[in-house]
Design an enzyme around this catalytic site. Structure first.
Site, PDB file in Angstrom:
ATOM      1  N   GLY A  82     119.592  12.834  45.510  1.00 37.61           N
ATOM      2  CA  GLY A  82     119.091  11.822  44.726  1.00 37.61           C
ATOM      3  C   GLY A  82     120.290  10.639  44.772  1.00 37.61           C
ATOM      4  O   GLY A  82     121.290  10.944  44.839  1.00 37.61           O
ATOM      5  N   GLU A 120     118.545  19.021  56.298  1.00 32.85           N
ATOM      6  CA  GLU A 120     117.215  18.524  56.711  1.00 32.85           C
ATOM      7  C   GLU A 120     117.706  17.317  57.854  1.00 32.85           C
ATOM      8  O   GLU A 120     116.517  17.272  58.765  1.00 32.85           O
ATOM      9  CB  GLU A 120     116.442  18.003  55.595  1.00 32.85           C
ATOM     10  CG  GLU A 120     116.841  16.835  55.142  1.00 32.85           C
ATOM     11  CD  GLU A 120     118.014  17.132  53.895  1.00 32.85           C
ATOM     12  OE1 GLU A 120     118.559  18.132  53.920  1.00 32.85           O
ATOM     13  OE2 GLU A 120     118.151  16.058  53.161  1.00 32.85           O
ATOM     14  N   ASP A 157      92.343   8.957  60.042  1.00 32.24           N
ATOM     15  CA  ASP A 157      92.234   9.542  58.708  1.00 32.24           C
ATOM     16  C   ASP A 157      91.047   9.762  57.680  1.00 32.24           C
ATOM     17  O   ASP A 157      90.502  10.591  57.432  1.00 32.24           O
ATOM     18  CB  ASP A 157      93.425   8.803  57.795  1.00 32.24           C
ATOM     19  CG  ASP A 157      94.659   8.608  58.557  1.00 32.24           C
ATOM     20  OD1 ASP A 157      95.060   9.626  59.431  1.00 32.24           O
ATOM     21  OD2 ASP A 157      95.458   7.838  58.086  1.00 32.24           O
ATOM     22  N   LYS A 172     100.394  13.202  59.107  1.00 33.19           N
ATOM     23  CA  LYS A 172      99.560  12.704  60.043  1.00 33.19           C
ATOM     24  C   LYS A 172      99.231  13.829  61.322  1.00 33.19           C
ATOM     25  O   LYS A 172      97.877  14.024  61.733  1.00 33.19           O
ATOM     26  CB  LYS A 172     100.224  11.685  60.875  1.00 33.19           C
ATOM     27  CG  LYS A 172      99.367  10.733  61.852  1.00 33.19           C
ATOM     28  CD  LYS A 172      98.375   9.813  61.036  1.00 33.19           C
ATOM     29  CE  LYS A 172      97.396   8.993  61.748  1.00 33.19           C
ATOM     30  NZ  LYS A 172      96.781   7.823  61.068  1.00 33.19           N
TER      31      LYS A 172
END
Ligand code: XMP
Length: 521
Positions: free
Chosen positions: A61, A178, A235, A377
């Site tokens: 953060g 990551e 979607d 997605k």
């Protein structure tokens, strides 16, 4: 199903301290076959109670743990009895809440690559090379560890690059596992999530359908009705099929033909949803209304605004007919949810819905049904396949909400839209009939109203330019221009010049993004 609670238990709860890489952490965990869910600090305990996670990851953060505006996370999270991994700011929060000490890094902020020297190559760091590259980005550092913690790896500037308290299962990384540049980052996450926390690795978006259908059934009850805008995109189509499975004819779909669609699009939607799925589908012909509103407008952003506004107006008017529908269906995806949380900050914003399918009527007092809001997605595509949607729909190229309006330079007018639609259809047909679309992100035609001289038959013509735009991309943020085999290109060009009335010239756009954008407007 509350809209915040997708009903999955177990897996990894990720607390988002405002990290730019938070979505990436969620992705990496899901790639391991483990369910993950992101929450803001204020909601972490609430979410944990429902989700019963097997592990917690605290993200990085931008703030300082000792700053007045530091995000407030209930330290009760450390009493859940599950392993906790703090990344960067998450490590600093962990240190601060386990009697350690955090100070600003003396040498100032530390950004970029650094080598990791492993001191203890088991558990969290099993299989991690010493001397491998990791990616740091931090302004504060841990100055002292609390009781129970030991150093598992160092880097040159950072004596506490990896720390851990094995007995409690608390670990911290001062770098970002990551990101791709952290060489063994994936291994570290796997060690934590699978070996240390013992998470199940059977998460698979493809076997979600039944659970999703059940959740919609529960949300809508025995008589709830849903109205939703169907765009024909991936979607909204997947969401509609799911909701339809759950409540059948109590779902009312509205498809707005704004006159800016590609050739055959409206017919395709009617055939699939009305004829095949037998959905209650209302097709609204608003072509004249959209074109009327767009008359004389040349500025692309102005076009977008008008199209968004008129869509909302039309949708609101049409959905009034379904007076018993108190629910609004939407194809909102996980990245939209996370973005709207991050953009507004704080727990209250998590209930704010994302503007999807051309814009949600803001003052519609309806409850939302968003069955895809915990999916990325490609997970939605997998779900669509499981639901039996055709590949032509599930794998189709993105098509912008404002449609052909942003591919028709200058004023949008029927005389330009018609040839553009035809040229675009020719290009799509030539690509798709040869299965050349694999590896392409988008392929489309653009209308450039620049008169140019040509010879057709024996006559001199003075007509406009058709640009063919073909790009490859991973995420639309950057893109490379592409072309087709020469014989196919030749055929596309010949067909456009011979079959379409309006163009005297066909050009190929060879601009990458950046600096060019994918769309021309
Ligand atoms: P650009 O042109 O910015 O496009 O490189 C990136 C991606 O976004 C799509 N795009 C839009 N999609 N509304 C949308 O729904 C829009 O106004 C819009 N503008 C661009 C574009 O097709 C590409 O995939």
């Amino acid at each position: 199903m509350s809209q915040q609670d997708d009903g999955v238990t177990g897996g990894v709860l990720i607390v988002d301290f405002g990290a730019q890489y938070c979505q990436l952490i969620a992705r990496r965990v899901r790639e391991l076959g483990v369910y993950s869910r992101i929450t803001v600090p204020e909601r972490a305990m609430f979410t944990a109670k429902h989700m019963q996670p097997k592990a917690v990851i605290l993200s990085g953060g931008p703030r300082s743990v000792y700053a007045a505006d530091a995000p407030a996370l209930d330290a009760g999270l450390l009493q859940l009895g599950v392993p906790v991994l703090g990344i960067c700011y998450g490590l600093q929060w962990l240190a601060q809440n386990t009697q350690g000490e955090v100070t600003p890094a003396e040498s100032g902020a530390e950004y970029g690559r650094t080598e990791l020297y492993v001191e203890d190559a088991q558990g969290l760091l099993a299989g991690v090379r010493s001397g491998g590259i990791v990616w740091m980005s931090h302004g504060d550092k841990v100055a002292q560890l609390g009781p129970g913690f030991e150093v598992l790896a160092k880097s040159d500037p950072c004596p506490f690059a990896v720390v851990g308290d094995r007995s409690r299962g608390f670990y911290g990384l001062q770098f970002h596992p990551e990101v791709q540049h952290s060489e063994d980052g994936g291994r570290i996450l796997q060690n934590f999530v699978v070996d240390i926390a013992g998470c199940d690795t059977d998460w698979n978006p493809g076997n979600l359908a039944e659970r999703k259908v059940k959740a919609v059934e529960e949300l809508c009850g025995s008589d709830g009705e849903v109205v939703m805008g169907l765009s024909g995109g991936v979607d909204s189509s997947v969401a509609a099929v799911l909701i339809h499975r759950a409540i059948g004819k109590r779902l009312h779909c509205v498809f707005v033909d704004n006159g800016l669609l590609r050739k055959g699009e409206r017919e395709g939607v009617e055939e699939l949803f009305r004829d095949h799925y037998k959905m209650d589908l209302k097709v609204v012909d608003a072509r004249a209304r959209f074109l009327g509103e767009l008359a004389g407008v040349v500025d692309p952003e102005q076009k977008r605004k008008i199209i968004g506004r008129v869509f909302v107006e039309v949708f609101e008017e049409e959905s009034k007919a379904f007076e018993k529908a108190h629910f609004l269906g939407q194809g909102t995806l996980y990245p939209d949810v996370i973005e709207s949380v991050a953009a507004h900050g704080g727990a209250t914003s998590t209930i704010k819905s994302h503007h999807n399918v051309g814009g949600l009527p803001e003052d519609m007092k309806m409850e939302l049904v968003e069955p895809l809001r915990d999916l990325f997605k490609d997970e939605v595509r997998a779900l669509g396949r499981e639901l039996g949607l055709p590949s032509s729909l599930v794998d189709r190229q993105p098509f912008p909400g404002p449609g052909l309006a942003v591919r028709c330079m200058g004023e949008v007018a029927l005389e330009k839209l018609e040839p553009l639609r035809e040229a675009d259809a020719i290009l799509r047909e030539e690509v798709e009939s040869r299965d050349l679309q694999r590896g392409l992100w988008q392929y489309f035609a653009v209308y450039v109203p620049q008169k140019t001289v040509g010879v057709k038959g024996d006559a001199r013509v003075y007509q406009d330019v058709c640009v063919v735009r073909i790009v490859s991309s991973q995420d639309a943020m950057t893109a490379d221009w592409e072309t087709l085999p020469v014989d196919v290109m030749r055929r596309v060009s010949n067909r456009i010049l011979n079959e379409v009335d309006g163009f005297a010239r066909v050009c190929l756009d060879i601009s990458s993004k950046p600096p060019g954008t994918i769309e021309w407007e």
